[in-house]
Design a protein around this motif. Structure first.
Motif, PDB file in Angstrom:
ATOM      1  N   SER A 373       0.986  -1.101  -0.091  1.00  0.00           N
ATOM      2  CA  SER A 373      -0.197   0.499   0.334  1.00  0.00           C
ATOM      3  C   SER A 373       1.041   0.930   0.062  1.00  0.00           C
ATOM      4  CB  SER A 373      -1.204   0.289   1.500  1.00  0.00           C
ATOM      5  OG  SER A 373       0.135   0.694   2.482  1.00  0.00           O
ATOM      6  N   GLY A 374       0.272   2.160  -0.113  1.00  0.00           N
ATOM      7  CA  GLY A 374       0.564   3.890   0.068  1.00  0.00           C
ATOM      8  C   GLY A 374       1.120   4.065   1.928  1.00  0.00           C
ATOM      9  N   PRO A 375       1.795   5.256   1.987  1.00  0.00           N
ATOM     10  CA  PRO A 375       1.670   5.331   3.194  1.00  0.00           C
ATOM     11  C   PRO A 375       0.483   5.913   3.549  1.00  0.00           C
ATOM     12  CG  PRO A 375       2.423   6.572   2.024  1.00  0.00           C
ATOM     13  CD  PRO A 375       2.832   6.287   0.769  1.00  0.00           C
ATOM     14  N   VAL A 376      -0.241   5.071   5.281  1.00  0.00           N
ATOM     15  CA  VAL A 376      -1.299   5.913   5.409  1.00  0.00           C
ATOM     16  C   VAL A 376      -0.609   7.120   6.866  1.00  0.00           C
ATOM     17  CG1 VAL A 376      -2.814   4.133   4.712  1.00  0.00           C
ATOM     18  CG2 VAL A 376      -1.607   4.109   6.631  1.00  0.00           C
ATOM     19  N   ALA A 377      -1.500   8.265   7.451  1.00  0.00           N
ATOM     20  CA  ALA A 377      -0.913   8.699   8.983  1.00  0.00           C
ATOM     21  C   ALA A 377      -1.598   8.174   9.558  1.00  0.00           C
ATOM     22  CB  ALA A 377      -1.316   9.842   8.359  1.00  0.00           C
ATOM     23  N   THR A 378      -2.937   7.577  10.335  1.00  0.00           N
ATOM     24  CA  THR A 378      -3.223   7.144  11.058  1.00  0.00           C
ATOM     25  C   THR A 378      -3.061   5.764  10.627  1.00  0.00           C
ATOM     26  OG1 THR A 378      -4.846   7.217  11.344  1.00  0.00           O
ATOM     27  CG2 THR A 378      -3.646   9.559  11.398  1.00  0.00           C
ATOM     28  N   ALA A 379      -3.355   4.656  11.942  1.00  0.00           N
ATOM     29  CA  ALA A 379      -3.952   3.552  12.673  1.00  0.00           C
ATOM     30  C   ALA A 379      -5.149   3.305  11.744  1.00  0.00           C
ATOM     31  CB  ALA A 379      -3.600   2.867  13.838  1.00  0.00           C
ATOM     32  N   GLU A 380      -5.925   3.996  11.661  1.00  0.00           N
ATOM     33  CA  GLU A 380      -7.194   4.461  10.900  1.00  0.00           C
ATOM     34  C   GLU A 380      -7.069   4.398  10.192  1.00  0.00           C
ATOM     35  OE1 GLU A 380      -6.219   6.395  13.615  1.00  0.00           O
ATOM     36  OE2 GLU A 380      -8.247   5.376  15.104  1.00  0.00           O
ATOM     37  N   GLY A 381      -6.056   4.813   9.592  1.00  0.00           N
ATOM     38  CA  GLY A 381      -5.999   4.549   7.910  1.00  0.00           C
ATOM     39  C   GLY A 381      -5.538   3.587   7.382  1.00  0.00           C
ATOM     40  N   LEU A 382      -5.353   2.184   7.752  1.00  0.00           N
ATOM     41  CA  LEU A 382      -4.848   0.523   7.579  1.00  0.00           C
ATOM     42  C   LEU A 382      -5.941   0.045   7.145  1.00  0.00           C
ATOM     43  CD1 LEU A 382      -3.512  -0.262  10.937  1.00  0.00           C
ATOM     44  CD2 LEU A 382      -2.542   0.243   8.957  1.00  0.00           C
ATOM     45  N   LYS A 383      -7.799   0.544   7.328  1.00  0.00           N
ATOM     46  CA  LYS A 383      -8.405  -0.421   5.975  1.00  0.00           C
ATOM     47  C   LYS A 383      -7.882   0.276   4.711  1.00  0.00           C
ATOM     48  CE  LYS A 383     -12.156  -2.521   4.952  1.00  0.00           C
ATOM     49  NZ  LYS A 383     -11.939  -3.877   4.431  1.00  0.00           N
ATOM     50  N   SER A 384      -7.680   1.541   4.703  1.00  0.00           N
ATOM     51  CA  SER A 384      -7.852   1.949   3.872  1.00  0.00           C
ATOM     52  C   SER A 384      -6.006   1.038   2.647  1.00  0.00           C
ATOM     53  CB  SER A 384      -7.629   3.243   3.383  1.00  0.00           C
ATOM     54  OG  SER A 384      -6.863   3.579   2.026  1.00  0.00           O
ATOM     55  N   ALA A 385      -5.066   1.202   3.971  1.00  0.00           N
ATOM     56  CA  ALA A 385      -4.335   0.505   3.588  1.00  0.00           C
ATOM     57  C   ALA A 385      -4.161  -0.977   3.126  1.00  0.00           C
ATOM     58  CB  ALA A 385      -2.679   0.945   4.338  1.00  0.00           C
ATOM     59  N   LEU A 386      -4.836  -1.979   3.707  1.00  0.00           N
ATOM     60  CA  LEU A 386      -5.438  -2.968   3.385  1.00  0.00           C
ATOM     61  C   LEU A 386      -6.159  -3.499   1.875  1.00  0.00           C
ATOM     62  CD1 LEU A 386      -6.898  -4.719   6.688  1.00  0.00           C
ATOM     63  CD2 LEU A 386      -4.886  -5.632   5.402  1.00  0.00           C
ATOM     64  N   ASP A 387      -6.938  -1.919   1.367  1.00  0.00           N
ATOM     65  CA  ASP A 387      -7.774  -1.931   0.385  1.00  0.00           C
ATOM     66  C   ASP A 387      -6.864  -2.234  -1.246  1.00  0.00           C
ATOM     67  OD1 ASP A 387     -10.176  -3.117   1.626  1.00  0.00           O
ATOM     68  OD2 ASP A 387     -10.736  -0.724   1.741  1.00  0.00           O
ATOM     69  N   GLN A 388      -6.059  -1.141  -0.694  1.00  0.00           N
ATOM     70  CA  GLN A 388      -4.687  -0.559  -1.671  1.00  0.00           C
ATOM     71  C   GLN A 388      -3.419  -1.743  -1.678  1.00  0.00           C
ATOM     72  OE1 GLN A 388      -2.602   3.394  -1.001  1.00  0.00           O
ATOM     73  NE2 GLN A 388      -4.398   4.252   0.629  1.00  0.00           N
ATOM     74  N   ALA A 389      -2.842  -2.524  -1.024  1.00  0.00           N
ATOM     75  CA  ALA A 389      -2.359  -3.652  -1.132  1.00  0.00           C
ATOM     76  C   ALA A 389      -2.791  -5.042  -1.599  1.00  0.00           C
ATOM     77  CB  ALA A 389      -1.744  -4.489   1.057  1.00  0.00           C
ATOM     78  N   ARG A 390      -4.511  -5.084  -1.318  1.00  0.00           N
ATOM     79  CA  ARG A 390      -5.492  -5.371  -2.152  1.00  0.00           C
ATOM     80  C   ARG A 390      -5.006  -5.806  -3.548  1.00  0.00           C
ATOM     81  NH1 ARG A 390      -8.628  -6.247   2.671  1.00  0.00           N
ATOM     82  NH2 ARG A 390      -8.463  -8.172   3.874  1.00  0.00           N
ATOM     83  N   TYR A 391      -4.965  -4.460  -3.552  1.00  0.00           N
ATOM     84  CA  TYR A 391      -5.178  -4.076  -5.347  1.00  0.00           C
ATOM     85  C   TYR A 391      -3.839  -4.095  -6.006  1.00  0.00           C
ATOM     86  CZ  TYR A 391      -6.877  -1.393  -9.853  1.00  0.00           C
ATOM     87  OH  TYR A 391      -7.096  -1.400 -10.229  1.00  0.00           O
TER      88      TYR A 391
END
Length: 508
Positions: A373-391
């Motif tokens: 994934s790209g970098p996310v600033a906070t732990a609350e952004g980990l859901k978005s990071a998971l989606d990015q990593a899957r893609y």
């Protein structure tokens, strides 16, 4: 050492609650401590299982005890040593369950620590070496005794290696992973870059001995000496066994870290956790409470997720300054949360891409891929990071389906790279819908029109260059483009329609 030997050690003060005949003569191969409700997949045959019974409460009844003991029996555990401190005594339901499943049960009083039991077992095992035939064991008795003490003290691998080779003059020796990562080395050994170390292991240069034969292809350890005859083979086998015991001793800590990582990944995947819960779990994983973070997901095509997790963890350990937490997502995917070091290091594609060929070399017949994934600033952004990593993982599989590859969302800088992460079924449907009859290519005229469309778009809509490349008159190009527009319903004078057709060609 056998189970009944434990009962003879007055310092431990263990009590036999149930066990008979052959159960008490089972040989002890190691020790593991667990309070998992189902520890089966983390046990090895012949192990003593130490449990504080935190997983059980008086209201649970027999069924829960049966599941735990059945897991021990299925794994071939030598015996269960149950602590009395949590409940005051070992529950009767556990005694009954052990009797039914054929597992010897010993009670551990509150004043006896699990560490004392572990030390006693390892000291006894290595003390026994001095009584083995000298034609089978070659380490001097005093060296074995010192190594046993170091193991009991949970000494580092460097200290064990140094002491094991000291009586031979301290030749250069390394403990390496299958990808060349250095675990330990003797004082005489110079630093060995991972790439070169992996090459030496692959080329069988010098002397290499696998330490843990039960390990998988990605997490195996090797005793490696650059010189071919720096130590007698029997000595090397004994030292390899010492290092194997050291590694086995750290397994409970590795399991605890993995469980914490899987809790973090589950919270991230749910996307609904409160900040406090995430912060607590991050701390348990050894990760800082502040970002940025990246998420990495790895997959082995057609293989068990457990091997993909081993490969991913090994890759991330090549960057020791970057903390990470690796485990399985609720759906079984191998994933890791990594402190991203401001987005320039850690799980950035570059370090992973450097080690990925070595991982692929461990099992070249099975494609290994990762998405970052790209970098996310906070732990609350980990859901978005998971989606990015899957893609990104889907894009990596599409880009190098037969080999191995790493794709980061930072790499998705072209339309082709972006579309690579779209599921194959979606890409195929889009291409057929946009290209219409041209997608089938059943006739020579349709194939001819498809070729013309590809060249026309590649030449940015230039009639003259298209005609030149296809050796056609420009009027013929005009006619073919008109036919393409009629069949597809697109106007090639419009930028958006050109992009639609270009994307459809990329999705074929």
């Amino acid at each position: 050492m056998h189970v009944h030997d434990l009962l003879q050690l007055d310092s431990l003060d263990l009590s036999l609650l149930w066990g008979e005949g052959p159960l008490l003569t089972r040989e002890v191969g190691g020790v593991t401590a667990t309070d998992l409700e189902d520890p089966a997949r983390f046990l090895q045959p012949g192990e003593l299982v130490l449990s504080g019974l935190v997983w059980w409460t008086p209201g649970d009844g027999r069924a829960k005890a049966d599941r735990f003991v059945a897991a021990l029996a299925a794994a071939g555990a030598a015996a269960l040593l149950a602590g009395e401190e949590t409940h005051g005594k070992v529950p009767e339901v556990l005694v009954d369950s052990c009797r039914e499943h054929g597992i010897a049960l010993l009670a551990v009083p509150a004043h006896t620590t699990f560490r004392a039991i572990t030390e006693a077992v390892y000291l006894r095992q290595w003390g026994n070496l001095s009584r083995r035939p000298t034609d089978h064991y070659a380490l001097p008795e005093n060296v074995r005794t010192e190594l046993a003490g170091l193991l009991a003290e949970d000494a580092a691998a460097d200290a064990l290696l140094d002491r094991a080779f000291a009586h031979l003059g301290g030749p250069a020796c390394y403990v390496l992973t299958a990808t060349g990562r250095e675990i330990a080395r003797t004082p005489a050994a110079a630093a060995l870059p991972a790439t070169r170390a992996a090459q030496e292991l692959t080329a069988a240069a010098g002397t290499s001995l696998r330490i843990d034969r039960d390990a998988g292809p990605y997490d195996g350890w090797f005793l490696h000496l650059p010189g071919a005859a720096d130590a007698p083979p029997r000595v090397l086998h004994e030292i390899a066994e010492v290092i194997a015991q050291h590694r086995h001793h750290s397994a409970p800590r590795q399991l605890a870290r993995r469980r914490a990582a899987e809790e973090l990944l589950a919270l991230a995947d749910a996307g609904a956790a409160e900040g406090a819960a995430l912060e607590t779990t991050l701390h348990a994983c050894g990760l800082p409470a502040t970002g940025p973070y990246r998420v990495v997901i790895a997959a082995l095509d057609g293989d068990e997720p457990g091997q993909a997790l081993s490969a991913l963890a090994e890759a991330l350990r090549h960057s020791p300054g970057e903390p990470f937490a690796a485990g399985r997502l609720p759906g079984g995917e191998a994933a890791a949360v990594v402190r991203a070091d401001g987005g320039t290091g850690g799980a950035d594609r570059t370090p992973l891409a450097e080690v990925w060929p070595a991982l692929h070399g461990c099992r070249p017949q099975t494609p290994l891929h990762a998405g970052v994934s790209g970098p996310v600033a906070t732990a609350e952004g980990l859901k978005s990071a998971l989606d990015q990593a899957r893609y990104a993982l889907a894009a990596a599989r599409s880009a190098t389906p037969e080999t191995a590859g790493v794709t980061c969302v930072d790499d998705l800088t072209t339309l082709g790279a972006l579309l690579a992460g779209v599921p194959v079924e979606v890409r195929t449907a889009f291409s057929r819908q946009v290209l219409g009859p041209l997608a089938h290519g059943r006739s020579a005229s349709h194939r001819m029109l498809m070729e013309t469309l590809e060249v026309f778009l590649a030449q940015h809509g230039s009639w003259a260059r298209t005609a030149e490349i296809l050796h056609l008159h420009v009027n013929t190009v005009h006619y073919r483009i008109q036919r393409i527009e009629t069949l597809t319903g697109r106007d090639l004078s419009r930028l958006d329609h050109k992009l639609d057709l270009h994307a459809a060609l990329l999705c074929r």
